[in-house]
Design an enzyme around this catalytic site. Sequence first.
Site, PDB file in Angstrom:
ATOM      1  N   HIS A   1      69.209  16.676  47.823  1.00  0.00           N
ATOM      2  CA  HIS A   1      68.921  15.239  47.898  1.00  0.00           C
ATOM      3  C   HIS A   1      68.227  14.830  49.195  1.00  0.00           C
ATOM      4  O   HIS A   1      68.551  13.810  49.812  1.00  0.00           O
ATOM      5  CB  HIS A   1      70.206  14.430  47.704  1.00  0.00           C
ATOM      6  CG  HIS A   1      70.758  14.502  46.312  1.00  0.00           C
ATOM      7  ND1 HIS A   1      69.986  14.735  45.206  1.00  0.00           N
ATOM      8  CD2 HIS A   1      72.043  14.372  45.849  1.00  0.00           C
ATOM      9  CE1 HIS A   1      70.744  14.735  44.120  1.00  0.00           C
ATOM     10  NE2 HIS A   1      71.985  14.532  44.479  1.00  0.00           N
TER      11      HIS A   1
ATOM     12  N   HIS B   1      71.017   7.355  42.216  1.00  0.00           N
ATOM     13  CA  HIS B   1      72.237   8.145  41.985  1.00  0.00           C
ATOM     14  C   HIS B   1      73.407   7.262  41.555  1.00  0.00           C
ATOM     15  O   HIS B   1      74.548   7.493  41.963  1.00  0.00           O
ATOM     16  CB  HIS B   1      72.596   8.931  43.239  1.00  0.00           C
ATOM     17  CG  HIS B   1      73.335  10.202  42.974  1.00  0.00           C
ATOM     18  ND1 HIS B   1      74.578  10.239  42.378  1.00  0.00           N
ATOM     19  CD2 HIS B   1      73.008  11.494  43.215  1.00  0.00           C
ATOM     20  CE1 HIS B   1      74.995  11.485  42.289  1.00  0.00           C
ATOM     21  NE2 HIS B   1      74.060  12.283  42.791  1.00  0.00           N
TER      22      HIS B   1
ATOM     23  N   GLU C   1      70.410  10.971  36.468  1.00  0.00           N
ATOM     24  CA  GLU C   1      69.378  10.859  37.498  1.00  0.00           C
ATOM     25  C   GLU C   1      68.028  11.305  36.938  1.00  0.00           C
ATOM     26  O   GLU C   1      67.782  12.498  36.776  1.00  0.00           O
ATOM     27  CB  GLU C   1      69.759  11.716  38.704  1.00  0.00           C
ATOM     28  CG  GLU C   1      71.133  11.398  39.286  1.00  0.00           C
ATOM     29  CD  GLU C   1      71.716  12.588  40.021  1.00  0.00           C
ATOM     30  OE1 GLU C   1      71.088  13.060  40.998  1.00  0.00           O
ATOM     31  OE2 GLU C   1      72.788  13.079  39.605  1.00  0.00           O
TER      32      GLU C   1
END
Length: 333
Positions: A93, A163, A297
């Site tokens: 991420h 997210h 996502e």
Amino acid sequence: MARTAPTSIELVADGIRLEVVTAGAAVRRLVLTDEEQPVDVVLGFADPTAYGTGLDYLGATIGRYGNRIAGARFTLDGAEQRLTPNENGNTLHGGAEGFDQRAWDVVEQDDRLVRLALHSPDGDQGFPGALDVTVTYSLGPNLVRIDYAATTDRDTVVSLTNHAYFNLDGDASGPVDDHELTVSADAFTVAGPQLLPTGELRDVTGTPFDFRRPTRIGDALAADDEQLVLGGGIDHNLVVRGSGLRHVATVRGTSGRTLVIESDQPGVQVYTGAHFDGTVVGTSGTAYGARAGVALETQGFPDAPNHAGFPSTVLRAGDTYASTTTWRLGRED
């Protein structure tokens, strides 16, 4: 020293109310207002100062690169780029200080729209190129639209996502095992150790990742499958059928509330939230246990910069990254 709460922005449209915070450009609440009692269908921190701390990614805008990059490195045009590792020697991420931990600037706002901007300098977390990013949340009746845009002064890789964890029975209602999930995907990217893609695209037929028909999440999780063992449940990228802005997933809670997600991205990471262990207290005052929400996502494929066969996530200097995801709320009685 006490942390400072981020700025909170509230948007309102027919049937919904959305709260966005500037830390991580994150969604904190998504409240359905056409109910006897308004119900919040995303997980959010009770303590707003928890946003921007790198904890759990709740509702955050993820960048520069959503999901995992193996070995915290990739090669672009023959040059190796070394990134900041933050999970088992890999980059997750966006790295040790991803976009979820940044203070975003509000550059446009009205009752139904907020646009937030972030400048990411050349070399940020090891990624090449100075990147200017905006994320725009806009509302319609029972609809949230998320538009991402980015430009760079050097060739780089970009994959932005949100997210949010959804629980359509309300954020305090416990596990999402009884939710039904449908995903427009005929294949998934097989995960190896550390949940890194092996490069194989596997047909979902006969696997727990076959959500082509509405499937109870708990039933999928109960399957005997080595991929579920690796992920502690479902934490996998599904290959979305088609191209352009199209149906990605539909979720239905036991309440009959529904969420329909559309996106123009090639993949969607389905994550059933196995890591929640009661240490995070939500906006309702309830501690979140395992599978308190499901994340969906929309994304480029994980580790795409290291797999020539995956859809490219390269953004060239002078080009514009643009992506759209929508969340439509409804009800099936």
